[in-house]
Structures are given as structure tokens and as C-alpha cells.
Design a protein around this motif. Structure first.
Motif, PDB file in Angstrom:
ATOM      1  N   PHE A 105       0.834  -1.208   0.000  1.00 33.14           N
ATOM      2  CA  PHE A 105       0.000   0.000   0.000  1.00 33.14           C
ATOM      3  C   PHE A 105       0.871   1.262   0.000  1.00 33.14           C
ATOM      4  CE2 PHE A 105      -2.787   3.016   2.511  1.00 33.14           C
ATOM      5  CZ  PHE A 105      -3.674   3.271   1.475  1.00 33.14           C
ATOM      6  N   GLY A 106       1.875   1.280   0.870  1.00 30.83           N
ATOM      7  CA  GLY A 106       2.753   2.453   0.963  1.00 30.83           C
ATOM      8  C   GLY A 106       3.557   2.682  -0.304  1.00 30.83           C
ATOM      9  N   LEU A 107       4.137   1.614  -0.842  1.00 24.48           N
ATOM     10  CA  LEU A 107       4.927   1.747  -2.065  1.00 24.48           C
ATOM     11  C   LEU A 107       4.036   2.119  -3.249  1.00 24.48           C
ATOM     12  CD1 LEU A 107       7.706   1.560  -3.355  1.00 24.48           C
ATOM     13  CD2 LEU A 107       7.286  -0.883  -3.776  1.00 24.48           C
ATOM     14  N   GLY A 108       2.823   1.580  -3.285  1.00 19.31           N
ATOM     15  CA  GLY A 108       1.895   1.894  -4.357  1.00 19.31           C
ATOM     16  C   GLY A 108       1.532   3.375  -4.370  1.00 19.31           C
ATOM     17  N   ILE A 109       1.300   3.943  -3.200  1.00 21.08           N
ATOM     18  CA  ILE A 109       1.002   5.378  -3.122  1.00 21.08           C
ATOM     19  C   ILE A 109       2.185   6.189  -3.632  1.00 21.08           C
ATOM     20  CG2 ILE A 109       0.585   7.304  -1.534  1.00 21.08           C
ATOM     21  CD1 ILE A 109      -0.992   5.389   0.234  1.00 21.08           C
ATOM     22  N   ALA A 110       3.386   5.801  -3.215  1.00 19.68           N
ATOM     23  CA  ALA A 110       4.592   6.520  -3.645  1.00 19.68           C
ATOM     24  C   ALA A 110       4.766   6.474  -5.159  1.00 19.68           C
ATOM     25  CB  ALA A 110       5.820   5.927  -2.953  1.00 19.68           C
ATOM     26  N   VAL A 111       4.530   5.305  -5.758  1.00 22.08           N
ATOM     27  CA  VAL A 111       4.663   5.171  -7.211  1.00 22.08           C
ATOM     28  C   VAL A 111       3.606   6.008  -7.927  1.00 22.08           C
ATOM     29  CG1 VAL A 111       4.431   3.557  -9.153  1.00 22.08           C
ATOM     30  CG2 VAL A 111       5.759   2.908  -7.131  1.00 22.08           C
ATOM     31  N   GLY A 112       2.367   5.974  -7.426  1.00 18.74           N
ATOM     32  CA  GLY A 112       1.295   6.767  -8.023  1.00 18.74           C
ATOM     33  C   GLY A 112       1.597   8.253  -7.974  1.00 18.74           C
ATOM     34  N   GLN A 113       2.102   8.712  -6.846  1.00 20.41           N
ATOM     35  CA  GLN A 113       2.461  10.120  -6.710  1.00 20.41           C
ATOM     36  C   GLN A 113       3.617  10.492  -7.634  1.00 20.41           C
ATOM     37  OE1 GLN A 113       0.867  12.578  -3.980  1.00 20.41           O
ATOM     38  NE2 GLN A 113      -0.394  11.231  -5.237  1.00 20.41           N
ATOM     39  N   ALA A 114       4.580   9.572  -7.783  1.00 18.56           N
ATOM     40  CA  ALA A 114       5.721   9.823  -8.676  1.00 18.56           C
ATOM     41  C   ALA A 114       5.274   9.940 -10.123  1.00 18.56           C
ATOM     42  CB  ALA A 114       6.751   8.710  -8.528  1.00 18.56           C
ATOM     43  N   PRO A 301       1.207   2.560 -17.196  1.00 16.76           N
ATOM     44  CA  PRO A 301       1.074   2.649 -15.741  1.00 16.76           C
ATOM     45  C   PRO A 301       0.593   1.343 -15.107  1.00 16.76           C
ATOM     46  CG  PRO A 301       0.161   4.604 -16.767  1.00 16.76           C
ATOM     47  CD  PRO A 301       0.471   3.644 -17.877  1.00 16.76           C
ATOM     48  N   ALA A 302      -0.307   0.624 -15.795  1.00 15.50           N
ATOM     49  CA  ALA A 302      -0.799  -0.651 -15.262  1.00 15.50           C
ATOM     50  C   ALA A 302       0.336  -1.647 -15.098  1.00 15.50           C
ATOM     51  CB  ALA A 302      -1.875  -1.225 -16.183  1.00 15.50           C
ATOM     52  N   LEU A 303       1.200  -1.746 -16.104  1.00 12.51           N
ATOM     53  CA  LEU A 303       2.342  -2.659 -16.025  1.00 12.51           C
ATOM     54  C   LEU A 303       3.310  -2.234 -14.931  1.00 12.51           C
ATOM     55  CD1 LEU A 303       3.024  -3.227 -19.846  1.00 12.51           C
ATOM     56  CD2 LEU A 303       1.904  -4.796 -18.232  1.00 12.51           C
ATOM     57  N   ILE A 304       3.476  -0.921 -14.749  1.00 14.06           N
ATOM     58  CA  ILE A 304       4.343  -0.422 -13.671  1.00 14.06           C
ATOM     59  C   ILE A 304       3.778  -0.813 -12.311  1.00 14.06           C
ATOM     60  CG2 ILE A 304       5.195   1.667 -12.528  1.00 14.06           C
ATOM     61  CD1 ILE A 304       5.383   2.966 -15.295  1.00 14.06           C
ATOM     62  N   PHE A 305       2.475  -0.668 -12.149  1.00  9.04           N
ATOM     63  CA  PHE A 305       1.850  -1.020 -10.866  1.00  9.04           C
ATOM     64  C   PHE A 305       1.887  -2.534 -10.622  1.00  9.04           C
ATOM     65  CE2 PHE A 305      -0.264   3.213 -10.759  1.00  9.04           C
ATOM     66  CZ  PHE A 305       0.079   3.546  -9.454  1.00  9.04           C
ATOM     67  N   ILE A 306       1.763  -3.330 -11.681  1.00  6.52           N
ATOM     68  CA  ILE A 306       1.874  -4.782 -11.516  1.00  6.52           C
ATOM     69  C   ILE A 306       3.270  -5.149 -11.034  1.00  6.52           C
ATOM     70  CG2 ILE A 306       1.958  -6.976 -12.779  1.00  6.52           C
ATOM     71  CD1 ILE A 306      -0.316  -5.931 -14.536  1.00  6.52           C
ATOM     72  N   ALA A 307       4.288  -4.539 -11.648  1.00  4.29           N
ATOM     73  CA  ALA A 307       5.670  -4.789 -11.216  1.00  4.29           C
ATOM     74  C   ALA A 307       5.892  -4.308  -9.794  1.00  4.29           C
ATOM     75  CB  ALA A 307       6.640  -4.087 -12.172  1.00  4.29           C
ATOM     76  N   THR A 308       5.305  -3.159  -9.453  1.00  9.72           N
ATOM     77  CA  THR A 308       5.408  -2.619  -8.094  1.00  9.72           C
ATOM     78  C   THR A 308       4.777  -3.572  -7.088  1.00  9.72           C
ATOM     79  OG1 THR A 308       5.338  -0.335  -8.902  1.00  9.72           O
ATOM     80  CG2 THR A 308       4.779  -0.696  -6.590  1.00  9.72           C
ATOM     81  N   SER A 309       3.582  -4.073  -7.431  1.00  7.88           N
ATOM     82  CA  SER A 309       2.871  -4.994  -6.550  1.00  7.88           C
ATOM     83  C   SER A 309       3.688  -6.258  -6.302  1.00  7.88           C
ATOM     84  CB  SER A 309       1.523  -5.362  -7.168  1.00  7.88           C
ATOM     85  OG  SER A 309       0.879  -6.371  -6.422  1.00  7.88           O
ATOM     86  N   PHE A 310       4.212  -6.836  -7.392  1.00  4.40           N
ATOM     87  CA  PHE A 310       4.975  -8.075  -7.243  1.00  4.40           C
ATOM     88  C   PHE A 310       6.218  -7.846  -6.390  1.00  4.40           C
ATOM     89  CE2 PHE A 310       8.240 -11.112  -8.380  1.00  4.40           C
ATOM     90  CZ  PHE A 310       7.559 -12.312  -8.328  1.00  4.40           C
ATOM     91  N   ALA A 311       6.957  -6.775  -6.690  1.00  2.00           N
ATOM     92  CA  ALA A 311       8.198  -6.509  -5.967  1.00  2.00           C
ATOM     93  C   ALA A 311       7.925  -6.233  -4.489  1.00  2.00           C
ATOM     94  CB  ALA A 311       8.922  -5.318  -6.597  1.00  2.00           C
ATOM     95  N   ALA A 312       6.915  -5.392  -4.208  1.00  2.00           N
ATOM     96  CA  ALA A 312       6.618  -5.034  -2.821  1.00  2.00           C
ATOM     97  C   ALA A 312       6.153  -6.246  -2.029  1.00  2.00           C
ATOM     98  CB  ALA A 312       5.553  -3.936  -2.792  1.00  2.00           C
ATOM     99  N   LYS A 313       5.246  -7.043  -2.619  1.00  2.00           N
ATOM    100  CA  LYS A 313       4.742  -8.222  -1.920  1.00  2.00           C
ATOM    101  C   LYS A 313       5.850  -9.240  -1.687  1.00  2.00           C
ATOM    102  CE  LYS A 313      -0.071  -8.083  -3.489  1.00  2.00           C
ATOM    103  NZ  LYS A 313      -1.117  -8.774  -4.259  1.00  2.00           N
ATOM    104  N   PHE A 314       6.667  -9.462  -2.716  1.00  2.00           N
ATOM    105  CA  PHE A 314       7.718 -10.473  -2.594  1.00  2.00           C
ATOM    106  C   PHE A 314       8.702 -10.101  -1.489  1.00  2.00           C
ATOM    107  CE2 PHE A 314      11.715 -12.537  -3.507  1.00  2.00           C
ATOM    108  CZ  PHE A 314      11.332 -13.818  -3.873  1.00  2.00           C
TER     109      PHE A 314
END
Length: 409
Positions: A105-114, A301-314
Motif C-alpha cells: 500500500f505504501g509503495l503503491g502510493i509513492a509510485v502513483g504520486q511519482a 502505468p498498469a504494467l508499472i503497478f503490476i511490477a510494483t505490486s509483485f516486488a513489494a509483496k515479494f
């Protein structure tokens, strides 16, 4: 005459929805993909954004049925989590779930803001990518023959707690978004309101709802019993809505309370067909709301968020699992499994933002696209994760021998 025309249009819309949805569900089944993908595709076919014209005459009816679908979907999910089961999940799964949900959640917000998105767009997308589908993941683990391993139990335990975190956080976000302000005081009030609702529902509800459900079940009339438990589901959803909290949260905790009754198995059996039908309508409505002409605008952006989700969760799952004393092999398997898929709750979350007018028009179709992509990739991620964990951390003799009774092939 006008009423007769309106009634005929509703029947026509319902016929088109169910026929197209059943055809696309069959296509998904043949392709061995989750049914949700077929339902979303059906919505895209019949929706107003697909040329040359919409096949639906009364889209407001579809939205109404979708709201009913949310209530029934989350109610049946809640039926799987009686309070005793929640207590038995264990500290390790609890720690991992919180690390995964809030880390993503935290990393996702940061990526969205960036990327220049609005704060609420960033927050609702971040919450959506924090979801791991319990339904899809459990099915994948079952298909690979590893659903009875300790690692699979840990992964599903994590997703159970994560579901509760996501539903509760969605309630807070919707409450804050409805006020239009994002101050610490507003957040504190919203969090307090949600916690008070959950605490009141579980404390008062656990002493009354199970007894009421068991009392009605003694009549041995399934029709009366079904009406009673639906009354509980929609009643608690209505209370939540009146408090400015997501109906999804009310429905979920209504399911938790009914799961405390002795007749919970009957409740699950009776509501499952209704859930399947209305959940299908919900996913069709999601597809109908997707403007595929905007796909070029949000696919990157969707692909960026998918990569963000995978990296953050992992990273969150692996590090928290190791911190809980789990060995490298189990930690890797849990990390890959938990990172595998978004799912139904991601769509509920995205629609929740749209319902309160907090998010931009691209958010819902973008989350829908991400859900389709991650659902498709989920089996391959799990399979790859189990194999790579074998290579990087082979099982030592006498250690965790029950982990590999059934390896995915």
C-alpha cells in the motif's frame, strides 16, 4: 405503458447479460482461465464503451445488481472466516499479512504520486494492488496438488488476514474520501469509526446473530432461513453504509457472524448460488464500465503497478517470513505464492473509489486490466516459485518433509 416498456427493457437487458456472460464464462473455462476474466470480457462486449453501440438499455439496473453482488460476494467470503478460525491462524501469518498489505500500500502510493496521479487515485490503486486473491490462489494450489502442504496453509492464512485488512482499509478510505479532506483528524475519525463498527459488530453481533440464525434454522424451512441470513447480510451492510463505511465491510462481518452459528454450513450452501449469480453480474458491470479506448493511456502505468505490486509483496513477505524464523525454502514459496495474483477485492476496491467520486475515470478500467493480467499469470508465478525455491533452497533430509508430498509438474 411506460412502465411496461421499462419492465420489458429490464428483462431484455438481463437476458443479454446472462447469455453473453455464460458464453464468455464457457470460453474462459475452455482456456483454463478464471471465470472472472470471462465475465469482465462479457461486460466489455455489451457495455456502452464498445462500438458500435451499447447492448444494454438500462445500465442503472446493472449497477444496482452489481451492488447486490458486492454484498453477497463479501458475505460468502466472510462465511469462511469464523472468529475461532481467525484466532487460530497464528502470529506468523498475522505479521506477514500486515507487512505485505501495508508495505505494498505504501509503495503503491509513492509510485502513483511519482507518476503525477492525484492522492486519492494513488491510494485506491495502491489498495487494489495490495490484494491477493484467496479464491484464485487456492484454486491454483489445488490444481498443482500442493494445497495440503504447510506452506499452502500459511499462504492462505496470510490472504485471509489480508482480506480483512483490505476491507477495513477500504472502509476508512471511502469514509475519508466522502468528506473530501485528508487531515490527520479526518483519518483518525474515520479509523475510529471503522474500528468502532467492527468492534460493535463482533461484540454485540456475536452474542445475538448466531443465536438468531440457529433459532431460525430450527424451523427446517430453507426459504425462511435464507431470507433471515440475507436480512442479516443486507441489514449490517445498510448500517455500515449509513455510517459512511463501505457496504463491503458490513457484508463481510455479517458473514463472519453467521459463520459463528451452528447452521453456518447450511447458510453457505444456500447463499453460494446467489453469490455466484450476482458476483457474475458485478464483474460484468466492471467490464461494462471499462472504456477500452483509454487502454493505450493506462497500459504502461498498469504494467508499472503490476511490477510494483509483485516486488513489494515479494520483498515484504520474504523478509517478514524470515524474521518469523521460517527457513529460506518456505519463505521463498510463501513470497512467490502471495505475490501471484490480484483478484475480486481489487475490483471491489476500485469500484469503491468510483462510487464515492474519489477517483478518475481511468482507475477502474486500469485495475480491471491489471486483474486480468495477474489472474492469467498467477499459475505460472506459483509454478515458477516452487521450482526456483527447490533450486535455491533444496530440502534437507528430516526438515519440513511434508512440504513436498505433491510437487507441481
Amino acid at each position: 405503458m411506460a412502465e411496461e416498456i421499462a419492465a420489458a427493457q429490464v428483462i431484455q437487458d438481463f437476458a443479454i447479460i446472462m447469455i453473453v456472460a455464460s458464453v464468455m464464462a464457457l470460453v474462459s473455462y475452455r482456456l483454463k482461465q478464471p471465470m472472472v476474466i470471462g465475465y469482465i470480457a462479457a461486460g466489455m462486449i455489451i457495455g456502452p464503451h464498445t462500438p458500435p453501440f451499447s447492448l444494454i438499455l438500462r445500465p442503472e439496473i446493472l449497477n444496482l445488481l452489481a451492488e447486490i453482488g458486492i454484498v453477497l460476494l463479501l458475505f460468502v467470503v466472510g462465511l469462511e472466516y469464523p472468529i475461532a478460525k481467525l484466532r487460530s491462524i497464528g502470529r506468523k501469518a498475522l505479521v506477514i499479512a500486515f507487512a505485505e498489505a501495508f508495505g505494498t500500500f505504501g509503495l503503491g502510493i509513492a509510485v502513483g504520486q511519482a507518476m503525477g496521479m492525484t492522492l486519492f487515485d494513488s491510494m485506491f490503486i495502491a489498495l487494489s494492488i495490495s490484494v491477493t486473491s484467496t479464491v484464485i490462489l487456492s484454486q491454483v494450489l489445488k490444481e498443482f496438488g500442493i494445497s495440503n502442504t504447510d506452506t499452502a496453509s500459511l499462504i492462505l492464512g496470510v490472504t485471509v488476514i489480508e482480506d480483512i485488512i483490505i476491507v477495513s482499509t477500504l472502509a476508512v478510505l471511502q469514509s475519508v474520501a466522502s468528506s473530501g479532506h485528508l487531515t490527520l483528524l479526518d483519518i483518525a475519525i474515520s479509523v475510529g469509526l471503522v474500528l468502532a463498527f467492527i468492534g460493535g459488530a463482533l461484540f454485540v453481533g456475536s452474542k445475538t446473530v448466531p443465536k438468531f440464525v440457529d433459532l431460525v434454522s430450527k424451523t427446517n424451512h430453507f426459504d425462511v432461513f435464507l431470507v433471515a441470513i440475507l436480512g442479516v447480510a443486507f441489514g449490517l451492510s445498510f448500517i455500515a453504509n449509513q455510517l459512511g463505511i463501505s457496504v463491503a465491510a458490513g457484508a463481510f462481518f455479517a458473514g463472519v457472524l453467521v459463520a459463528e452459528s451452528k447452521a453456518h454450513a447450511t447458510a453457505r450452501l444456500l447463499t453460494s448460488p446467489l453469490k455466484d449469480m450476482f458476483a457474475a453480474l458485478f464483474f460484468v458491470s466492471i467490464g461494462a464500465l471499462m472504456d477500452i479506448s483509454k487502454l493505450p493511456l493506462f497500459i504502461v502505468p498498469a504494467l508499472i503497478f503490476i511490477a510494483t505490486s509483485f516486488a513489494a509483496k515479494f520483498v515484504a513477505v520474504y523478509t517478514s517470513a524470515r524474521s518469523q524464523g521460517l527457513d529460506k525454502r518456505i519463505s521463498l514459496q510463501t513470497a512467490f505464492g502471495s505475490s501471484a495474483s490480484g483478484g475480486e477485492l481489487a475490483l471491489v476496491t476500485a469500484k469503491g473509489g468510483a462510487d464515492v467520486g474519489a477517483t478518475s475515470s481511468f482507475v477502474l478500467p486500469m485495475v480491471g486490466a491489471m486483474t486480468i493480467i495477474t489472474s492469467f499469470l498467477s499459475p505460472y508465478v506459483v509454478k515458477f516459485g516452487w521450482k526456483i525455491s527447490e533450486r535455491l533452497a533444496p530440502e534437507r533430509p528430516g526438515v519440513n518433509e511434508d512440504q513436498d508430498k505433491d510437487e507441481p509438474s
